[in-house]
Scaffold this active site. Structure first.
Site, PDB file in Angstrom:
ATOM      1  N   GLY A 188       0.799  -1.229   0.000  1.00  0.00           N
ATOM      2  CA  GLY A 188       0.000   0.000   0.000  1.00  0.00           C
ATOM      3  C   GLY A 188       0.830   1.276   0.000  1.00  0.00           C
ATOM      4  O   GLY A 188       0.282   2.371  -0.153  1.00  0.00           O
ATOM      5  N   HIS A 246     -13.318  30.719   4.466  1.00  0.00           N
ATOM      6  CA  HIS A 246     -14.463  31.073   5.293  1.00  0.00           C
ATOM      7  C   HIS A 246     -13.998  31.899   6.472  1.00  0.00           C
ATOM      8  O   HIS A 246     -14.067  33.112   6.460  1.00  0.00           O
ATOM      9  CB  HIS A 246     -15.194  29.779   5.717  1.00  0.00           C
ATOM     10  CG  HIS A 246     -16.417  30.039   6.535  1.00  0.00           C
ATOM     11  ND1 HIS A 246     -17.056  29.061   7.252  1.00  0.00           N
ATOM     12  CD2 HIS A 246     -17.119  31.171   6.748  1.00  0.00           C
ATOM     13  CE1 HIS A 246     -18.103  29.598   7.867  1.00  0.00           C
ATOM     14  NE2 HIS A 246     -18.150  30.862   7.579  1.00  0.00           N
ATOM     15  N   LYS A 290     -27.724  28.924   6.423  1.00  0.00           N
ATOM     16  CA  LYS A 290     -27.596  27.470   6.631  1.00  0.00           C
ATOM     17  C   LYS A 290     -27.242  27.172   8.087  1.00  0.00           C
ATOM     18  O   LYS A 290     -26.402  27.861   8.674  1.00  0.00           O
ATOM     19  CB  LYS A 290     -26.484  26.934   5.711  1.00  0.00           C
ATOM     20  CG  LYS A 290     -26.150  25.462   5.946  1.00  0.00           C
ATOM     21  CD  LYS A 290     -25.333  24.881   4.800  1.00  0.00           C
ATOM     22  CE  LYS A 290     -23.855  25.143   4.921  1.00  0.00           C
ATOM     23  NZ  LYS A 290     -23.105  24.586   3.781  1.00  0.00           N
TER      24      LYS A 290
HETATM   25  C1  R5P Z   1     -19.279  24.850   3.073  1.00  0.00           C
HETATM   26  O1  R5P Z   1     -19.402  25.818   3.722  1.00  0.00           O
HETATM   27  C2  R5P Z   1     -19.239  24.862   1.581  1.00  0.00           C
HETATM   28  O2  R5P Z   1     -19.281  26.145   1.056  1.00  0.00           O
HETATM   29  C3  R5P Z   1     -20.362  24.034   1.002  1.00  0.00           C
HETATM   30  O3  R5P Z   1     -21.590  24.660   1.264  1.00  0.00           O
HETATM   31  C4  R5P Z   1     -20.370  22.668   1.603  1.00  0.00           C
HETATM   32  O4  R5P Z   1     -19.097  22.102   1.548  1.00  0.00           O
HETATM   33  C5  R5P Z   1     -21.366  21.785   0.900  1.00  0.00           C
HETATM   34  O5  R5P Z   1     -21.343  20.547   1.525  1.00  0.00           O
HETATM   35  P1  R5P Z   1     -22.488  19.497   1.324  1.00  0.00           P
HETATM   36  O6  R5P Z   1     -22.639  19.270  -0.159  1.00  0.00           O
HETATM   37  O7  R5P Z   1     -21.968  18.285   2.036  1.00  0.00           O
HETATM   38  O8  R5P Z   1     -23.736  20.034   1.954  1.00  0.00           O
END
Ligand code: R5P
Length: 299
Positions: free
Chosen positions: A37, A129, A191
């Site tokens: 591996g 971010h 979100k």
């Molecule tokens: C996170 O903040 C990114 O900008 C994306 O929103 C995130 O990685 C999306 O992840 P998933 O498709 O797992 O919801």
């Protein structure tokens, strides 16, 4: 002497396309796994005195990082004058903070590894971010190129009367840039993430004004697809037409692409930073320009 490109397995086609754009040579190299591996790397094209660019999109990074570091080391030990990483998708950018005691801040760890191996790093829309720029993480020059104008061109050509929608606060920077370039309105949703696949999207009230437009959902990374699916569902409940879903990086965890296509969306498209059937926005020209900028910076 021309630039020498070394393609990590999976990045051969991209390296060939970049070689044409940069009038560069693609190195002969062998990458393979030993029976136990471990990873074996050998460069067969002389690198002495040359600029070596290792081309590697870093999706599934745990399979690739040893080969990447070994390739950089082989180039350097064989006399390369400078060794640059072209990583259209730069991995390990999301764990940029310690959320619980004891966690490794992997964005910083991987940046340290790559900074020790390369003289410069080029990436497309790295996930920034809580960190404002790659320069805050990397100890070598970095060039982060943005796919915004290419995405805007795709939307201009294929979507009538768009409203650009970001699923979360982090997407605000891409969404704003794309909407501005299109002269279209934009909305950023909210979100809440409770787990890898447990995501709730809200904040639709501000979007009501744009219901007669086609929603274009835009995010940098699509991984489990839960963010896009949640946002598309919320738009649908609010009376919007099915969303055009655009991701910069087609990371797609197993089943995520199918799950997202099964949701009530118009289409799912991505930029080609990671090879995937959803790729519809080509970024070779952008990556080549980023590389030229990086090479100019390190002299
Ligand atoms: C996170 O903040 C990114 O900008 C994306 O929103 C995130 O990685 C999306 O992840 P998933 O498709 O797992 O919801």
């Amino acid at each position: 002497m021309s630039v020498l490109l070394v393609a990590l397995p999976g990045s051969e086609a991209r390296a060939a396309r970049l070689a044409t754009r940069l009038a560069a040579e693609v190195a002969a190299a062998e990458f393979r796994r030993f029976p136990d591996g471990e990873t074996y790397v050998r460069l067969d094209t002389p690198a002495t005195g040359r600029t070596v660019v290792v081309v590697a999109s870093l999706d599934r990074p745990d399979d690739k990082l040893p080969a990447l570091l070994f390739a950089a080391s082989a180039a350097r030990e064989h006399g390369a004058r400078r060794v640059v990483l072209a990583a259209p998708y730069l991995a390990y950018m999301r764990q940029d903070a310690r959320f619980r005691p004891g966690e490794a801040v992997t964005a910083r760890v991987v940046a340290r590894w790559l900074s020790a191996a390369f003289d410069a790093v080029v990436a497309v829309d790295p996930h920034l971010h809580r960190v404002d720029s790659l320069g805050e993480l990397y100890g070598v020059p970095t060039v982060a190129v943005s796919a915004a104008s290419a995405i805007a061109a795709y939307i201009r050509e294929t979507v009538e009367r768009p409203v650009v929608v970001g699923p979360d606060a982090e997407s605000g920077r891409w969404v704003g840039a794309v909407a501005e370039s299109l002269g279209a309105p934009c909305v950023v949703l909210e979100k809440v993430r409770r787990g890898d696949r447990d995501v709730t999207i809200g904040g639709i009230d501000g979007a009501a004004l744009w219901k007669s437009r086609t929603p274009v959902l835009l995010d940098d990374i699509v991984s489990t697809g839960r963010t896009m699916i949640g946002a598309a569902g919320l738009l649908e409940q609010a009376g919007f037409a099915p969303a055009v879903c655009i991701g910069v990086h087609a990371v797609f965890a197993p089943d995520a692409y199918d799950d997202l296509r099964r949701a009530r969306v118009d289409r799912v498209v991505t930029c080609d930073t990671i090879e995937h059937p959803s790729n519809a926005i080509a970024l070779d020209a952008l990556v080549a320009r980023g590389l030229e900028a990086a090479l100019a910076r390190i002299g």
